[in-house]
Motif scaffolding. Structure first.
Motif, PDB file in Angstrom:
ATOM      1  N   GLY A  81       0.825  -1.215   0.000  1.00 31.42           N
ATOM      2  CA  GLY A  81       0.000   0.000   0.000  1.00 31.42           C
ATOM      3  C   GLY A  81       0.853   1.257   0.000  1.00 31.42           C
ATOM      4  N   PHE A  82       0.174   2.375   0.068  1.00 26.06           N
ATOM      5  CA  PHE A  82       0.813   3.697  -0.051  1.00 26.06           C
ATOM      6  C   PHE A  82       1.853   3.931   1.052  1.00 26.06           C
ATOM      7  CE2 PHE A  82      -0.116   8.300   1.292  1.00 26.06           C
ATOM      8  CZ  PHE A  82       0.902   8.825   0.527  1.00 26.06           C
ATOM      9  N   ILE A  83       1.408   3.955   2.297  1.00 22.86           N
ATOM     10  CA  ILE A  83       2.347   4.269   3.386  1.00 22.86           C
ATOM     11  C   ILE A  83       3.322   3.107   3.592  1.00 22.86           C
ATOM     12  CG2 ILE A  83       2.567   4.906   5.830  1.00 22.86           C
ATOM     13  CD1 ILE A  83      -0.313   6.093   5.622  1.00 22.86           C
ATOM     14  N   ASP A  94       1.375  -8.367   1.773  1.00 23.95           N
ATOM     15  CA  ASP A  94       0.191  -7.665   1.263  1.00 23.95           C
ATOM     16  C   ASP A  94      -0.551  -8.601   0.315  1.00 23.95           C
ATOM     17  OD1 ASP A  94      -1.580  -5.641  -0.097  1.00 23.95           O
ATOM     18  OD2 ASP A  94      -0.312  -4.239   0.992  1.00 23.95           O
ATOM     19  N   ASP A 127      -2.919 -13.198   2.407  1.00 25.81           N
ATOM     20  CA  ASP A 127      -4.123 -12.587   2.957  1.00 25.81           C
ATOM     21  C   ASP A 127      -4.077 -12.673   4.485  1.00 25.81           C
ATOM     22  OD1 ASP A 127      -6.651 -11.846   3.766  1.00 25.81           O
ATOM     23  OD2 ASP A 127      -7.659 -12.893   2.110  1.00 25.81           O
ATOM     24  N   LEU A 128      -3.934 -11.527   5.128  1.00 23.87           N
ATOM     25  CA  LEU A 128      -3.761 -11.503   6.584  1.00 23.87           C
ATOM     26  C   LEU A 128      -5.054 -11.800   7.341  1.00 23.87           C
ATOM     27  CD1 LEU A 128      -1.375  -8.414   6.672  1.00 23.87           C
ATOM     28  CD2 LEU A 128      -0.748 -10.777   7.206  1.00 23.87           C
ATOM     29  N   LEU A 163      -0.081  -1.949   9.052  1.00 26.04           N
ATOM     30  CA  LEU A 163      -0.747  -0.913   8.251  1.00 26.04           C
ATOM     31  C   LEU A 163      -1.842  -1.498   7.368  1.00 26.04           C
ATOM     32  CD1 LEU A 163       2.542   0.819   6.995  1.00 26.04           C
ATOM     33  CD2 LEU A 163       1.083   1.645   8.815  1.00 26.04           C
ATOM     34  N   ALA A 192      -5.187  -2.726   5.963  1.00 28.56           N
ATOM     35  CA  ALA A 192      -6.591  -2.437   6.297  1.00 28.56           C
ATOM     36  C   ALA A 192      -7.365  -2.283   5.003  1.00 28.56           C
ATOM     37  CB  ALA A 192      -6.691  -1.147   7.113  1.00 28.56           C
ATOM     38  N   SER A 244      -1.598   1.520  13.017  1.00 28.03           N
ATOM     39  CA  SER A 244      -2.093   2.767  12.408  1.00 28.03           C
ATOM     40  C   SER A 244      -3.590   2.864  12.576  1.00 28.03           C
ATOM     41  CB  SER A 244      -1.728   2.813  10.927  1.00 28.03           C
ATOM     42  OG  SER A 244      -2.110   1.617  10.276  1.00 28.03           O
ATOM     43  N   TYR A 303     -15.803   2.454   9.706  1.00 25.67           N
ATOM     44  CA  TYR A 303     -14.333   2.433   9.611  1.00 25.67           C
ATOM     45  C   TYR A 303     -13.728   2.986  10.918  1.00 25.67           C
ATOM     46  CZ  TYR A 303      -9.728   4.181   7.996  1.00 25.67           C
ATOM     47  OH  TYR A 303      -8.392   4.473   7.866  1.00 25.67           O
ATOM     48  N   LYS A 323     -11.485   1.060  13.910  1.00 21.99           N
ATOM     49  CA  LYS A 323     -10.187   1.574  14.364  1.00 21.99           C
ATOM     50  C   LYS A 323     -10.191   1.706  15.896  1.00 21.99           C
ATOM     51  CE  LYS A 323      -7.757   2.244  10.535  1.00 21.99           C
ATOM     52  NZ  LYS A 323      -6.584   1.373  10.263  1.00 21.99           N
ATOM     53  N   PHE A 326      -3.550   8.437  12.447  1.00 14.48           N
ATOM     54  CA  PHE A 326      -3.167   9.224  11.270  1.00 14.48           C
ATOM     55  C   PHE A 326      -4.305  10.161  10.875  1.00 14.48           C
ATOM     56  CE2 PHE A 326      -0.332   5.625   9.313  1.00 14.48           C
ATOM     57  CZ  PHE A 326       0.702   5.969  10.162  1.00 14.48           C
ATOM     58  N   ILE A 368      -3.192  11.399   5.147  1.00  9.09           N
ATOM     59  CA  ILE A 368      -1.805  11.375   4.649  1.00  9.09           C
ATOM     60  C   ILE A 368      -1.842  11.342   3.114  1.00  9.09           C
ATOM     61  CG2 ILE A 368       0.440  10.200   4.846  1.00  9.09           C
ATOM     62  CD1 ILE A 368      -0.821  10.925   7.607  1.00  9.09           C
ATOM     63  N   LYS A 412      -8.126   9.841  -1.786  1.00 11.13           N
ATOM     64  CA  LYS A 412      -8.556  10.873  -0.846  1.00 11.13           C
ATOM     65  C   LYS A 412      -8.538  12.235  -1.553  1.00 11.13           C
ATOM     66  CE  LYS A 412      -5.705   8.691   1.875  1.00 11.13           C
ATOM     67  NZ  LYS A 412      -4.530   9.485   1.754  1.00 11.13           N
TER      68      LYS A 412
HETATM   69  P1  NAD Z   1      -3.459   1.537   1.505  1.00 10.80           P
HETATM   70  O1  NAD Z   1      -4.846   1.082   1.162  1.00 10.80           O
HETATM   71  O2  NAD Z   1      -2.637   2.123   0.421  1.00 10.80           O
HETATM   72  O3  NAD Z   1      -2.645   0.338   2.175  1.00 10.80           O
HETATM   73  C1  NAD Z   1      -3.261  -0.686   2.898  1.00 10.80           C
HETATM   74  C2  NAD Z   1      -2.756  -1.999   2.335  1.00 10.80           C
HETATM   75  O4  NAD Z   1      -3.334  -3.071   3.092  1.00 10.80           O
HETATM   76  C3  NAD Z   1      -3.172  -2.222   0.864  1.00 10.80           C
HETATM   77  O5  NAD Z   1      -2.038  -2.385   0.045  1.00 10.80           O
HETATM   78  C4  NAD Z   1      -4.004  -3.489   0.918  1.00 10.80           C
HETATM   79  O6  NAD Z   1      -3.855  -4.339  -0.190  1.00 10.80           O
HETATM   80  C5  NAD Z   1      -3.498  -4.151   2.190  1.00 10.80           C
HETATM   81  N1  NAD Z   1      -4.455  -5.115   2.692  1.00 10.80           N
HETATM   82  C6  NAD Z   1      -5.796  -4.936   2.852  1.00 10.80           C
HETATM   83  N2  NAD Z   1      -6.356  -6.077   3.261  1.00 10.80           N
HETATM   84  C7  NAD Z   1      -5.362  -6.996   3.363  1.00 10.80           C
HETATM   85  C8  NAD Z   1      -5.332  -8.355   3.726  1.00 10.80           C
HETATM   86  N3  NAD Z   1      -6.439  -9.007   4.055  1.00 10.80           N
HETATM   87  N4  NAD Z   1      -4.145  -8.993   3.725  1.00 10.80           N
HETATM   88  C9  NAD Z   1      -3.009  -8.353   3.370  1.00 10.80           C
HETATM   89  N5  NAD Z   1      -2.978  -7.046   3.020  1.00 10.80           N
HETATM   90  C10 NAD Z   1      -4.144  -6.381   3.012  1.00 10.80           C
HETATM   91  O7  NAD Z   1      -3.633   2.559   2.717  1.00 10.80           O
HETATM   92  P2  NAD Z   1      -2.573   3.554   3.364  1.00 10.80           P
HETATM   93  O8  NAD Z   1      -3.001   4.928   3.016  1.00 10.80           O
HETATM   94  O9  NAD Z   1      -1.194   3.121   3.070  1.00 10.80           O
HETATM   95  O10 NAD Z   1      -2.909   3.348   4.906  1.00 10.80           O
HETATM   96  C11 NAD Z   1      -2.153   2.485   5.739  1.00 10.80           C
HETATM   97  C12 NAD Z   1      -2.823   2.375   7.091  1.00 10.80           C
HETATM   98  O11 NAD Z   1      -2.974   3.673   7.677  1.00 10.80           O
HETATM   99  C13 NAD Z   1      -4.234   1.777   7.066  1.00 10.80           C
HETATM  100  O12 NAD Z   1      -4.410   0.985   8.208  1.00 10.80           O
HETATM  101  C14 NAD Z   1      -5.140   2.978   7.135  1.00 10.80           C
HETATM  102  O13 NAD Z   1      -6.408   2.675   7.682  1.00 10.80           O
HETATM  103  C15 NAD Z   1      -4.330   3.892   8.040  1.00 10.80           C
HETATM  104  N6  NAD Z   1      -4.675   5.302   7.827  1.00 10.80           N
HETATM  105  C16 NAD Z   1      -4.302   5.915   6.673  1.00 10.80           C
HETATM  106  C17 NAD Z   1      -4.649   7.244   6.463  1.00 10.80           C
HETATM  107  C18 NAD Z   1      -4.271   7.957   5.208  1.00 10.80           C
HETATM  108  O14 NAD Z   1      -4.647   9.119   5.064  1.00 10.80           O
HETATM  109  N7  NAD Z   1      -3.551   7.342   4.272  1.00 10.80           N
HETATM  110  C19 NAD Z   1      -5.358   7.934   7.449  1.00 10.80           C
HETATM  111  C20 NAD Z   1      -5.738   7.271   8.600  1.00 10.80           C
HETATM  112  C21 NAD Z   1      -5.367   5.950   8.797  1.00 10.80           C
END
Ligand code: NAD
Ligand code: GDD
Length: 324
Positions: free
Chosen positions: A11-13, A32, A50-51, A71, A73, A116, A149, A153, A176, A179, A192
């Motif tokens: 994912g992104f972060i 992931d 798959d977690l 991270l 979700a 997170s 959601y 959390k 967070f 982001i 977003k």
């Molecule tokens: P993202 O969606 O880019 O990354 C989340 C990753 O989790 C994805 O790559 C997805 O494939 C993976 N995932 C989902 N279900 C899965 C599973 N069953 N098994 C394995 N992998 C799985 O999101 P992000 O922006 O990188 O956010 C990371 C974390 O930070 C998340 O928990 C999110 O809720 C939290 N968060 C992010 C923000 C933000 O603004 N980006 C804000 C608040 C909280």
């Protein structure tokens, strides 16, 4: 060599974090459902898994990692988390991931685990006035998040703290606030507002119109991903376990956000306000606690972050147009 496990490394972060940990000299395993979409992973070991499946969690937590970053979700922007259509999946999938991971960490041990959480867990009643939202960490109760959601959390935060109290798991729980940055989701429905505004402006002609959900007077703050990583790493190196906000205090309306993107793109466009999922009326990070505990405050302005992000998204728009 220190070892780290990054759940959600596709994912992104997560993908940005893997790069950061590699620069610091960690051996990193990423997990992931998918590989990162916009860059090669730099993880030493990347497991597609798959977690939600305890067997997968058992296999990937095969040792006591020095640091675990949870991270993963089912996550997205307002168009994904506030419509109500994805509530069951969001709650079910993300809760299962957290339950499984914590069970494995209890079995195998861990140095520290980062979780997170999100500003979406704060009560809606404190975010009704766009000019004065309240998000101090101790304002979480009485709980009243405006989305499922946010409820998931909040539940999972409590789960991490319960494992800390009952099993001595060394946790760090961060909340967070929105982001953004390069290599983040920019299309497809989970993007977003910063990415959505960049995409809409990039796709529009110079005399065009962009659509925006709501009247645009709703407020938010946005933190560039590089700042987020810096705060995460400082938090992991500190004894404080949280919860702690990780966000920016530079609050803007969504109209102001769009205006900034238009200025950067040199495209003075019209805004058409349409109905859509808007979430809370106002939100801003309260950084009092993180300043006190970690001595941290973000350096990068929203404008500077968008000046990095807009060209990256404009390039993605160009490539997508050529491919279609
Ligand atoms: P993202 O969606 O880019 O990354 C989340 C990753 O989790 C994805 O790559 C997805 O494939 C993976 N995932 C989902 N279900 C899965 C599973 N069953 N098994 C394995 N992998 C799985 O999101 P992000 O922006 O990188 O956010 C990371 C974390 O930070 C998340 O928990 C999110 O809720 C939290 N968060 C992010 C923000 C933000 O603004 N980006 C804000 C608040 C909280
Ligand atoms: N995504 C998006 N796309 N938002 C838009 C658009 C658009 O085209 N037009 C207007 N908006 C408005 C939304 O209606 C919302 O009021 C505001 O911009 C911010 O939307 P998002 O950035 O999508 O989400 P958010 O800030 O409400 O919530 C996000 O941040 C949380 C943490 O602070 C989400 O990503 C949550 O999942 C996250 O936890």
């Amino acid at each position: 060599m220190k070892t780290a496990l990054v759940c959600g490394a596709g994912g992104f972060i997560g993908n940005h974090l893997v790069k950061h940990l590699k620069l610091e000299g960690f051996w990193v395993r990423g997990v992931d459902l998918k590989y990162p979409e916009y860059a090669e992973t730099e993880a030493d070991d990347f497991v597609i898994g798959d977690l939600r499946d305890p067997v997968v969690c058992n296999a990937i937590v095969d040792r006591s990692f020095d640091e675990v970053y949870q991270l993963a979700a089912d996550m997205g922007g307002a168009g994904f988390v506030f419509t109500g259509e994805n509530d069951a999946d969001i709650m079910h999938n993300s809760a299962l991931i957290n339950l499984n991971i914590l069970h494995q960490l209890k079995e195998n041990g861990v140095g520290k685990v980062f979780y997170s959480s999100s500003a979406c867990m704060y009560p809606e009643y404190n975010q009704l006035d766009p000019s004065k939202p309240v998000t101090a960490e101790d304002s979480a109760y009485p709980a009243a998040p405006d989305s499922e959601y946010g409820w998931e959390k909040l539940f999972s935060e409590r789960l991490y703290f319960a494992f800390n109290r009952n099993y001595g798991i060394n946790v760090r729980v961060a909340r967070f606030h929105n982001i953004f940055g390069e290599e983040g989701t920019w299309t497809g429905g989970r993007e977003k507002a910063p990415a959505a505004m960049c995409r809409k402006v990039a796709e529009s002609g110079n005399d065009g119109i962009i659509e925006m959900w709501g009247d645009g007077e709703q407020t938010r703050s946005f933190l560039h991903v590089n700042e987020c990583l810096e705060a995460m790493r400082r938090f992991m190196d500190n004894d404080y376990i949280g919860p702690i906000n990780i966000g920016s205090e530079e609050m803007v309306s969504i109209n102001q956000l769009a205006a900034m993107v238009m200025e950067i793109a040199s495209k003075p466009l019209m805004i058409k306000h349409i109905s859509g999922p808007t979430g809370v009326k106002g939100r801003n990070s309260d950084n009092t606690r993180i300043r006190e505990k970690l001595g941290w405050a973000p350096n990068m302005s929203l404008r500077a972050g968008l000046e990095r992000t807009y060209p990256w998204i404009a390039e993605q728009v160009k490539v997508a147009a050529v491919e279609s």
